[in-house]
Design an enzyme around this catalytic site. Structure first.
Site, PDB file in Angstrom:
ATOM      1  CG  HIS A  77      -2.134  -0.970   1.301  1.00  0.00           C
ATOM      2  ND1 HIS A  77      -3.107  -0.727   1.890  1.00  0.00           N
ATOM      3  CD2 HIS A  77      -2.156  -2.100   0.209  1.00  0.00           C
ATOM      4  CE1 HIS A  77      -4.037  -1.822   1.710  1.00  0.00           C
ATOM      5  NE2 HIS A  77      -3.477  -2.393   0.676  1.00  0.00           N
ATOM      6  CE1 TYR A 206      -5.880   3.278  11.776  1.00  0.00           C
ATOM      7  CE2 TYR A 206      -4.989   3.386   9.267  1.00  0.00           C
ATOM      8  CZ  TYR A 206      -4.874   3.104  10.548  1.00  0.00           C
ATOM      9  OH  TYR A 206      -3.856   1.852  10.882  1.00  0.00           O
ATOM     10  N   PRO A 298      -4.196  -0.799  18.955  1.00  0.00           N
ATOM     11  CG  PRO A 298      -5.807  -2.227  18.369  1.00  0.00           C
ATOM     12  CD  PRO A 298      -5.355  -1.663  19.662  1.00  0.00           C
ATOM     13  CE  LYS A 302       4.199   2.603  14.008  1.00  0.00           C
ATOM     14  NZ  LYS A 302       4.163   2.213  12.683  1.00  0.00           N
ATOM     15  CE1 TYR A 390      -1.190   3.131  10.150  1.00  0.00           C
ATOM     16  CE2 TYR A 390      -0.245   2.812   7.910  1.00  0.00           C
ATOM     17  CZ  TYR A 390      -1.289   2.526   8.756  1.00  0.00           C
ATOM     18  OH  TYR A 390      -2.399   1.393   8.889  1.00  0.00           O
TER      19      TYR A 390
HETATM   20  P1  RFL Z   1       1.736 -13.044  20.495  1.00  0.00           P
HETATM   21  O1  RFL Z   1       1.480 -13.319  19.204  1.00  0.00           O
HETATM   22  O2  RFL Z   1       0.786 -13.040  21.671  1.00  0.00           O
HETATM   23  O3  RFL Z   1       2.332 -14.627  20.792  1.00  0.00           O
HETATM   24  C1  RFL Z   1       2.698 -14.967  22.241  1.00  0.00           C
HETATM   25  C2  RFL Z   1       2.406 -16.592  22.162  1.00  0.00           C
HETATM   26  O4  RFL Z   1       2.683 -17.283  23.533  1.00  0.00           O
HETATM   27  C3  RFL Z   1       1.898 -18.247  23.688  1.00  0.00           C
HETATM   28  N1  RFL Z   1       1.990 -18.292  25.208  1.00  0.00           N
HETATM   29  C4  RFL Z   1       2.653 -19.407  25.908  1.00  0.00           C
HETATM   30  N2  RFL Z   1       3.217 -20.196  25.501  1.00  0.00           N
HETATM   31  C5  RFL Z   1       3.972 -21.209  26.192  1.00  0.00           C
HETATM   32  N3  RFL Z   1       3.588 -21.126  27.631  1.00  0.00           N
HETATM   33  C6  RFL Z   1       3.021 -19.888  28.438  1.00  0.00           C
HETATM   34  N4  RFL Z   1       2.528 -20.054  29.574  1.00  0.00           N
HETATM   35  C7  RFL Z   1       2.105 -19.266  27.239  1.00  0.00           C
HETATM   36  N5  RFL Z   1       1.560 -18.187  27.530  1.00  0.00           N
HETATM   37  C8  RFL Z   1       1.398 -17.678  26.308  1.00  0.00           C
HETATM   38  C9  RFL Z   1       0.728 -17.722  23.236  1.00  0.00           C
HETATM   39  O5  RFL Z   1      -0.316 -18.966  22.822  1.00  0.00           O
HETATM   40  C10 RFL Z   1       1.225 -17.242  21.859  1.00  0.00           C
HETATM   41  O6  RFL Z   1       1.119 -17.952  20.681  1.00  0.00           O
HETATM   42  O7  RFL Z   1       2.868 -12.105  20.855  1.00  0.00           O
HETATM   43  P2  RFL Z   1       4.230 -11.426  20.177  1.00  0.00           P
HETATM   44  O8  RFL Z   1       4.933 -12.853  19.370  1.00  0.00           O
HETATM   45  O9  RFL Z   1       4.983 -10.742  21.040  1.00  0.00           O
HETATM   46  O10 RFL Z   1       3.618 -10.710  19.050  1.00  0.00           O
HETATM   47  C11 RFL Z   1       2.766  -9.613  19.056  1.00  0.00           C
HETATM   48  C12 RFL Z   1       1.592  -9.458  18.215  1.00  0.00           C
HETATM   49  O11 RFL Z   1       0.732 -10.621  18.273  1.00  0.00           O
HETATM   50  C13 RFL Z   1       0.841  -8.007  18.467  1.00  0.00           C
HETATM   51  O12 RFL Z   1       1.488  -7.063  19.098  1.00  0.00           O
HETATM   52  C14 RFL Z   1      -0.129  -7.733  17.383  1.00  0.00           C
HETATM   53  O13 RFL Z   1      -0.861  -8.841  16.748  1.00  0.00           O
HETATM   54  C15 RFL Z   1      -0.708  -6.396  17.913  1.00  0.00           C
HETATM   55  N6  RFL Z   1      -1.722  -5.837  16.568  1.00  0.00           N
HETATM   56  C16 RFL Z   1      -1.047  -5.156  15.394  1.00  0.00           C
HETATM   57  N7  RFL Z   1       0.134  -4.960  15.475  1.00  0.00           N
HETATM   58  C17 RFL Z   1       0.523  -4.570  14.288  1.00  0.00           C
HETATM   59  O14 RFL Z   1       2.121  -4.608  14.079  1.00  0.00           O
HETATM   60  N8  RFL Z   1      -0.141  -4.023  13.122  1.00  0.00           N
HETATM   61  C18 RFL Z   1      -1.523  -4.215  13.408  1.00  0.00           C
HETATM   62  O15 RFL Z   1      -2.082  -4.017  12.287  1.00  0.00           O
HETATM   63  C19 RFL Z   1      -1.948  -5.120  14.476  1.00  0.00           C
HETATM   64  N9  RFL Z   1      -3.446  -5.056  14.617  1.00  0.00           N
HETATM   65  C20 RFL Z   1      -2.883  -6.064  16.762  1.00  0.00           C
HETATM   66  C21 RFL Z   1      -3.725  -5.724  15.513  1.00  0.00           C
HETATM   67  C22 RFL Z   1      -3.393  -6.804  17.719  1.00  0.00           C
HETATM   68  C23 RFL Z   1      -4.909  -7.062  17.676  1.00  0.00           C
HETATM   69  N10 RFL Z   1      -5.484  -7.650  18.735  1.00  0.00           N
HETATM   70  C24 RFL Z   1      -6.290  -8.712  18.905  1.00  0.00           C
HETATM   71  C25 RFL Z   1      -4.722  -7.636  20.188  1.00  0.00           C
HETATM   72  C26 RFL Z   1      -5.257  -5.825  15.578  1.00  0.00           C
HETATM   73  C27 RFL Z   1      -5.752  -6.488  16.928  1.00  0.00           C
HETATM   74  C28 RFL Z   1      -7.166  -6.576  17.030  1.00  0.00           C
HETATM   75  C1  PHB Z   2      -5.647  -4.833  10.485  1.00  0.00           C
HETATM   76  O1  PHB Z   2      -5.514  -4.906   9.009  1.00  0.00           O
HETATM   77  O2  PHB Z   2      -5.874  -5.730  11.143  1.00  0.00           O
HETATM   78  C2  PHB Z   2      -5.358  -3.492  11.089  1.00  0.00           C
HETATM   79  C3  PHB Z   2      -5.037  -2.351  10.042  1.00  0.00           C
HETATM   80  C4  PHB Z   2      -4.796  -1.239  10.843  1.00  0.00           C
HETATM   81  C5  PHB Z   2      -4.516  -1.181  12.214  1.00  0.00           C
HETATM   82  C6  PHB Z   2      -4.986  -2.097  12.920  1.00  0.00           C
HETATM   83  C7  PHB Z   2      -5.414  -3.415  12.253  1.00  0.00           C
HETATM   84  O3  PHB Z   2      -4.185   0.041  12.797  1.00  0.00           O
END
Ligand code: RFL
Ligand code: PHB
Length: 394
Positions: A77, A206, A298, A302, A390
């Site tokens: 994008h 957004y 989110p 980041k 961004y």
């Molecule tokens: P994760 O992905 O939570 O992975 C941690 C893993 O550890 C496991 N675990 C264990 N394993 C062994 N023993 C235990 N006791 C354990 N306890 C937990 C878990 O099952 C899991 O598999 O952390 P990690 O690797 O640090 O990754 C971080 C990302 O997942 C997170 O920051 C992002 O998803 C945040 N986020 C976004 N980040 C972006 O950079 N761009 C985005 O567009 C974006 N959109 C989002 C998001 C997070 C969202 N939610 C649901 C929180 C959108 C949403 C809605």
């Molecule tokens: C997504 O595609 O899940 C998404 C995009 C932008 C955001 C957060 C999540 O700021």
């Protein structure tokens, strides 16, 4: 009583993007690791989360040989859209910064890394572990004890990487009196949906609207990912498919006319919005990376990007320690990560404040937000600030 002890150089807790990427990077420089994960492979490969990758993130995935499918199926994008006052405003990321972002689902990155780890490299990853305990983390031979398929197992290693997300066991293993936690809870949440529909625009949207924030994103030419601001204690049961589409249509409306493509909803989930940072990110030979150490709301997209940046610094420190016997970069790990994490925290808070509805009936706040949005959309230096943050300052 531990029945079997596995030996490795780095014990990694958590097979999310942080743990899997760290293990891949270490393997490329000849350092072995074992990953343990408390969920099943199927569960973590289906967990829908992030979508937006900064330039530094997709470049890193390419550098470590994990970008082949991403470059084929991901969507590059060049801009993002801000929508307010029933009007669209493009922020030209490429024009303002010379960089782009990639829209590619976190679940796809996780699938690619697991396939490489298990099917191609034949390296150890134990799913479905429980009762994980960190032992002697201040010593040169820390251990991880856990249960797996009815057996009590142990991992003996030199370094433990706590990559187990916000609710994991690594951060609580650090004595509370050596850790400072900073936390902010926002007074709303996001309802996220995945749906079978053709994206309605080329770019992520957004939207600031008097009914609350909305976001339109995508995962493929046939799958969309949309979010709606909802109440902090809301329940998905309150959100019928009809209500979701009707709210999205209203919050995305334009004077020039606009209709969001609708389709079958495949998944619904509610995410609380919070900011959290633990300082320090290390204790003895335990190092936290990603969501285990920090969470951002989110809105700035980041979280995943920060997780991979931590891993880059952690890998550098582990390499220097294990290969050259010099622990200098491990000592400075927290110092190398936290200023950037705080900056991302600030940007995510700034985006969140500008775009969400904070209170019912607060016309003063609403007008301030609109003034800010008009400035960001019309001033080149203000749009450049948004664009630079961004696409990432990786
Ligand atoms: P994760 O992905 O939570 O992975 C941690 C893993 O550890 C496991 N675990 C264990 N394993 C062994 N023993 C235990 N006791 C354990 N306890 C937990 C878990 O099952 C899991 O598999 O952390 P990690 O690797 O640090 O990754 C971080 C990302 O997942 C997170 O920051 C992002 O998803 C945040 N986020 C976004 N980040 C972006 O950079 N761009 C985005 O567009 C974006 N959109 C989002 C998001 C997070 C969202 N939610 C649901 C929180 C959108 C949403 C809605
Ligand atoms: C997504 O595609 O899940 C998404 C995009 C932008 C955001 C957060 C999540 O700021």
């Amino acid at each position: 009583m531990v029945k079997k002890v596995l030996k490795t150089q780095v014990g990694i807790i958590g097979a999310g993007p942080a743990g899997l990427t760290l293990s891949r990077m270490l393997s490329l420089i000849g350092i072995d690791s074992i990953i343990i994960e408390n969920q099943s492979r199927e569960y973590i490969e289906k967990r829908i989360r992030a979508g937006v990758l900064e330039a530094g993130t997709f470049e890193l995935l390419n550098e470590i040989g994990m970008g082949e499918r991403m470059m084929r199926e991901g969507m590059m994008h060049h801009a993002v859209e801000l929508r307010f006052d029933r009007t669209r405003h493009m922020v030209d990321l490429s024009g303002l910064t010379g960089k782009d972002i990639m829209v590619y689902g976190q679940a796809e990155i996780v699938k690619d890394l697991i396939a490489q780890h298990i099917e191609i490299d034949n390296r150890p990853l134990l799913f479905g572990v429980s009762d994980v305990r960190l032992v002697e983390i201040m010593s040169d031979n820390p251990q991880i004890e856990f249960s797996h398929e009815g057996q009590k197992l142990g991992i003996e290693c030199k370094i433990i990487a706590g990559c187990d997300g916000f609710h994991g066991v690594s951060r609580p293993s650090i004595p509370a009196d050596t850790l400072k936690n900073y936390e902010h809870k926002f007074p709303f949440a996001w309802l996220g949906i995945l749906a079978q529909a053709v994206p309605s625009t080329e770019n992520v949207i957004y939207a600031n609207h008097e009914k609350g924030f909305a976001l339109h994103s995508m995962r493929s030419p046939k799958i969309v990912r949309n979010y709606i601001q909802c109440n902090v204690d809301d329940d998905v049961e309150n959100w019928s498919d009809d209500r979701i589409w009707s709210e999205l249509q209203q919050r995305m409306e334009l004077d020039e006319g606009f209709s969001l493509n609708e389709g079958k909803i495949l998944e619904k989930g509610i995410t609380p919005m919070r900011g959290f940072i633990a300082d320090p990110m290390q204790y003895g030979n335990l190092f936290l990376a990603g969501d285990a150490a920090h969470i951002v709301p989110p809105t700035g997209a980041k979280g995943l990007n920060l997780a991979l940046r931590d891993v880059k610094f952690l890998c550098r420190g582990i390499e220097q320690k294990i290969i050259n016997g010099n622990g200098q970069y491990l000592v400075s790990y927290t110092r190398d990560c936290l200023p950037h994490v705080w900056h991302a925290q600030y940007f995510s808070w700034w985006m969140t404040r500008m775009l969400h509805k904070f209170q019912e009936n607060d016309p003063y706040q609403t007008q301030l937000q609109l003034a800010q949005l008009r400035h960001v959309a019309s001033s080149q230096s203000a749009s450049r600030t948004l664009a630079e943050n961004y696409v990432g300052l990786f």
